[in-house]
Design a protein around this motif. Sequence first.
Motif, short mmCIF file in Angstrom:
data_model
loop_
_atom_site.label_atom_id
_atom_site.label_comp_id
_atom_site.label_asym_id
_atom_site.label_seq_id
_atom_site.Cartn_x
_atom_site.Cartn_y
_atom_site.Cartn_z
N ASP A 94 -132.11 9.65 22.68
CA ASP A 94 -133.11 9.48 21.61
C ASP A 94 -132.69 10.26 20.37
OD1 ASP A 94 -133.51 12.05 22.52
OD2 ASP A 94 -135.64 11.81 22.96
N VAL A 95 -131.39 10.57 20.29
CA VAL A 95 -130.83 11.30 19.15
C VAL A 95 -130.49 10.27 18.06
CG1 VAL A 95 -128.97 12.82 18.35
CG2 VAL A 95 -129.92 13.10 20.66
N ALA A 96 -131.29 10.24 17.03
CA ALA A 96 -131.12 9.24 15.97
C ALA A 96 -129.98 9.61 15.02
CB ALA A 96 -132.42 9.10 15.17
N PRO A 97 -129.21 8.60 14.59
CA PRO A 97 -128.18 8.85 13.57
C PRO A 97 -128.85 9.20 12.24
CG PRO A 97 -127.90 6.70 14.62
CD PRO A 97 -129.23 7.22 15.03
N GLU A 98 -128.52 10.36 11.70
CA GLU A 98 -129.14 10.81 10.44
C GLU A 98 -128.11 10.94 9.32
OE1 GLU A 98 -130.95 14.44 11.76
OE2 GLU A 98 -132.45 13.38 12.96
N HIS A 99 -127.02 11.63 9.59
CA HIS A 99 -125.96 11.86 8.60
C HIS A 99 -125.18 10.55 8.42
CE1 HIS A 99 -122.07 13.31 7.10
NE2 HIS A 99 -122.75 14.35 6.65
N PRO A 100 -124.62 10.32 7.23
CA PRO A 100 -123.81 9.11 7.03
C PRO A 100 -122.72 8.93 8.10
CG PRO A 100 -124.20 10.15 4.92
CD PRO A 100 -124.76 11.08 5.97
N MET A 101 -122.10 10.02 8.53
CA MET A 101 -121.08 9.95 9.57
C MET A 101 -121.67 9.37 10.86
SD MET A 101 -118.98 13.07 11.37
CE MET A 101 -120.51 13.94 11.69
N GLU A 102 -122.84 9.79 11.22
CA GLU A 102 -123.48 9.33 12.44
C GLU A 102 -123.84 7.85 12.35
OE1 GLU A 102 -125.41 13.69 13.44
OE2 GLU A 102 -126.70 12.14 12.62
N LYS A 103 -124.28 7.44 11.19
CA LYS A 103 -124.63 6.03 10.98
C LYS A 103 -123.38 5.14 11.07
CE LYS A 103 -128.67 7.18 8.24
NZ LYS A 103 -129.29 7.16 6.90
N VAL A 104 -122.27 5.63 10.53
CA VAL A 104 -121.02 4.88 10.63
C VAL A 104 -120.60 4.77 12.09
CG1 VAL A 104 -118.54 4.89 10.08
CG2 VAL A 104 -120.21 5.41 8.29
N LEU A 105 -120.61 5.88 12.82
CA LEU A 105 -120.22 5.87 14.23
C LEU A 105 -121.09 4.91 15.03
CD1 LEU A 105 -118.50 6.96 16.56
CD2 LEU A 105 -120.13 8.87 16.75
N TYR A 106 -122.38 4.98 14.83
CA TYR A 106 -123.33 4.10 15.51
C TYR A 106 -122.98 2.63 15.27
CZ TYR A 106 -127.90 2.01 16.61
OH TYR A 106 -128.92 1.23 17.12
N THR A 107 -122.61 2.31 14.05
CA THR A 107 -122.34 0.94 13.64
C THR A 107 -121.00 0.42 14.16
OG1 THR A 107 -123.57 1.37 11.60
CG2 THR A 107 -122.18 -0.60 11.63
N ILE A 108 -119.98 1.23 14.08
CA ILE A 108 -118.62 0.72 14.32
C ILE A 108 -118.14 0.85 15.76
CG2 ILE A 108 -117.98 1.01 11.90
CD1 ILE A 108 -116.30 3.30 14.28
N ASP A 109 -118.84 1.61 16.57
CA ASP A 109 -118.41 1.80 17.95
C ASP A 109 -118.23 0.45 18.65
OD1 ASP A 109 -117.94 2.82 20.54
OD2 ASP A 109 -120.07 3.15 20.92
N GLU A 110 -119.27 -0.35 18.69
CA GLU A 110 -119.21 -1.66 19.34
C GLU A 110 -118.32 -2.63 18.56
OE1 GLU A 110 -121.17 -2.99 22.16
OE2 GLU A 110 -121.41 -0.86 22.62
N LEU A 111 -118.33 -2.49 17.25
CA LEU A 111 -117.59 -3.42 16.39
C LEU A 111 -116.08 -3.33 16.60
CD1 LEU A 111 -117.74 -5.60 14.26
CD2 LEU A 111 -117.98 -3.81 12.52
N THR A 112 -115.57 -2.13 16.85
CA THR A 112 -114.13 -2.01 17.08
C THR A 112 -113.73 -2.81 18.32
OG1 THR A 112 -114.37 0.06 18.31
CG2 THR A 112 -113.89 0.24 15.95
N GLY A 113 -114.59 -2.84 19.31
CA GLY A 113 -114.33 -3.63 20.52
C GLY A 113 -114.31 -5.12 20.24
N LEU A 114 -115.24 -5.58 19.42
CA LEU A 114 -115.29 -6.99 19.05
C LEU A 114 -114.03 -7.38 18.26
CD1 LEU A 114 -116.95 -9.66 19.00
CD2 LEU A 114 -117.87 -8.88 16.80
#
Length: 186
Positions: A94-114
């Motif tokens: 339940d740790v929400a992405p707050e910092h821009p770095m966290e938002k990027v990580l949240y977004t691209i993790d699955e995307l790199t696999g695709l």
Amino acid sequence: MKTREEALNLLKEYNKNESLVKHALAVEAVMRRFARLRGYDEEYWGIVGLLHDVDYERYPEQHCLMSRELLVRTGYDEAFVHAVMSHGYGLCTDVAPEHPMEKVLYTIDELTGLIAATVYMRPSRSILDLESKSVLKKFKQASFAAGVNREIIAKGCEMLDMELASVIGECIEGMKPNAEELGLLG
């Protein structure tokens, strides 16, 4: 802060699966690209990306939760731990992405696999000639790389206030310099 070499050693201590290591390297490369684009510390963002799944192979049922323990024990600070844990927001934390770095990580993790899955299906088997539109087409095809959580990617794009095609393009560009190491050279 720990060095990249120390981070890579920690990753490999807990992850023997070559695919998981390559995934971590892909996320690291993309995180470095976004840090550079946004004027942040590439080394720090890269190491966060490298260690984002440090616990995944050994503790898949406790993913992100065991990361906290492993990272604190090896000397990473709370901000670093928060960043790593935030990529599992809504899935295993339940740790929400707050910092821009966290938002990027949240977004691209699955995307790199695709992106990697798309490359493997191409005749060239190379990321060097991959265009965003090819990945976008595969994104819309739910049966392709069905394990990729497209909802997370879409939510992440909203958090970043970026169009999906742009995020895909930046991910591809981030992965290209490391194509050989990632097994995406062709």
